[in-house]
Design a protein around this motif. Structure first.
Motif, PDB file in Angstrom:
ATOM      1  N   TYR A  85       3.365 -97.712 -54.186  1.00 10.93           N
ATOM      2  CA  TYR A  85       3.810 -98.105 -55.524  1.00 10.93           C
ATOM      3  C   TYR A  85       5.147 -97.429 -55.860  1.00 10.93           C
ATOM      4  O   TYR A  85       6.069 -98.078 -56.364  1.00 10.93           O
ATOM      5  CB  TYR A  85       2.759 -97.743 -56.567  1.00 10.93           C
ATOM      6  N   LEU A  86       5.252 -96.126 -55.577  1.00  8.58           N
ATOM      7  CA  LEU A  86       6.506 -95.416 -55.846  1.00  8.58           C
ATOM      8  C   LEU A  86       7.659 -95.990 -55.029  1.00  8.58           C
ATOM      9  O   LEU A  86       8.777 -96.146 -55.532  1.00  8.58           O
ATOM     10  CB  LEU A  86       6.343 -93.929 -55.538  1.00  8.58           C
ATOM     11  N   TRP A  88       7.883 -99.070 -53.860  1.00 15.12           N
ATOM     12  CA  TRP A  88       8.190-100.389 -54.414  1.00 15.12           C
ATOM     13  C   TRP A  88       9.081-100.248 -55.648  1.00 15.12           C
ATOM     14  O   TRP A  88      10.052-100.988 -55.811  1.00 15.12           O
ATOM     15  CB  TRP A  88       6.903-101.121 -54.753  1.00 15.12           C
ATOM     16  N   GLN A  89       8.752 -99.296 -56.527  1.00 11.81           N
ATOM     17  CA  GLN A  89       9.558 -99.071 -57.728  1.00 11.81           C
ATOM     18  C   GLN A  89      10.982 -98.647 -57.349  1.00 11.81           C
ATOM     19  O   GLN A  89      11.949 -99.097 -57.956  1.00 11.81           O
ATOM     20  CB  GLN A  89       8.915 -98.006 -58.618  1.00 11.81           C
ATOM     21  N   ARG A  90      11.104 -97.802 -56.358  1.00 16.94           N
ATOM     22  CA  ARG A  90      12.435 -97.342 -55.914  1.00 16.94           C
ATOM     23  C   ARG A  90      13.253 -98.495 -55.371  1.00 16.94           C
ATOM     24  O   ARG A  90      14.443 -98.634 -55.674  1.00 16.94           O
ATOM     25  CB  ARG A  90      12.257 -96.249 -54.857  1.00 16.94           C
ATOM     26  N   ARG A  92      12.848-101.684 -56.024  1.00 20.74           N
ATOM     27  CA  ARG A  92      13.141-102.597 -57.127  1.00 20.74           C
ATOM     28  C   ARG A  92      14.288-102.078 -57.987  1.00 20.74           C
ATOM     29  O   ARG A  92      15.165-102.847 -58.413  1.00 20.74           O
ATOM     30  CB  ARG A  92      11.886-102.795 -57.990  1.00 20.74           C
ATOM     31  N   ASP A  93      14.304-100.767 -58.240  1.00 23.88           N
ATOM     32  CA  ASP A  93      15.379-100.188 -59.057  1.00 23.88           C
ATOM     33  C   ASP A  93      16.716-100.162 -58.330  1.00 23.88           C
ATOM     34  O   ASP A  93      17.761-100.189 -58.946  1.00 23.88           O
ATOM     35  CB  ASP A  93      15.018 -98.765 -59.475  1.00 23.88           C
ATOM     36  N   GLU A  94      16.680-100.117 -57.002  1.00 29.32           N
ATOM     37  CA  GLU A  94      17.896-100.027 -56.197  1.00 29.32           C
ATOM     38  C   GLU A  94      18.678-101.334 -56.189  1.00 29.32           C
ATOM     39  O   GLU A  94      19.878-101.353 -56.008  1.00 29.32           O
ATOM     40  CB  GLU A  94      17.537 -99.606 -54.775  1.00 29.32           C
TER      41      GLU A  94
END
Length: 95
Positions: A85-86, A88-90, A92-94
């Motif tokens: 999950y972490l 995926w968030q990274r 997505r934010d990139e």
């Protein structure tokens, strides 16, 4: 008819986002190799660290309660899911 409008609006939004990304790529060019490598390393650690914490906590709980590998297995999996999950968030934010 409302469902068709929602799909049409979603398609317009996706096309606009695609065009913005393409324009950004044309302005800035390709990301440097070092930036891609650092991102891969960071994503790896985002997955590994929660799994290691789960392993250590699970081993301690298993030793404390005498439950074999019950807690170790469960917390390793929980760490992997949380790390995924972490990551995926990274990613997505990139973008």
């Amino acid at each position: 008819m409302a469902e068709g409008d929602d799909q049409h609006n979603e398609m317009e939004r996706a096309a606009r986002l695609h065009q913005q990304r393409r324009d950004e790529w044309r302005r800035t060019g390709e990301r440097p190799v070092w930036r891609n490598l650092t991102m891969v390393g960071a994503i790896g650690w985002l997955i590994v660290i929660p799994m290691l914490i789960g392993t250590l906590a699970g081993r301690w709980l298993d030793a404390h309660f005498g439950t074999g590998i019950f807690w170790s297995g469960a917390l390793i999996m929980l760490g992997a899911v949380f790390g995924g999950y972490l990551a995926w968030q990274r990613i997505r934010d990139e973008r």
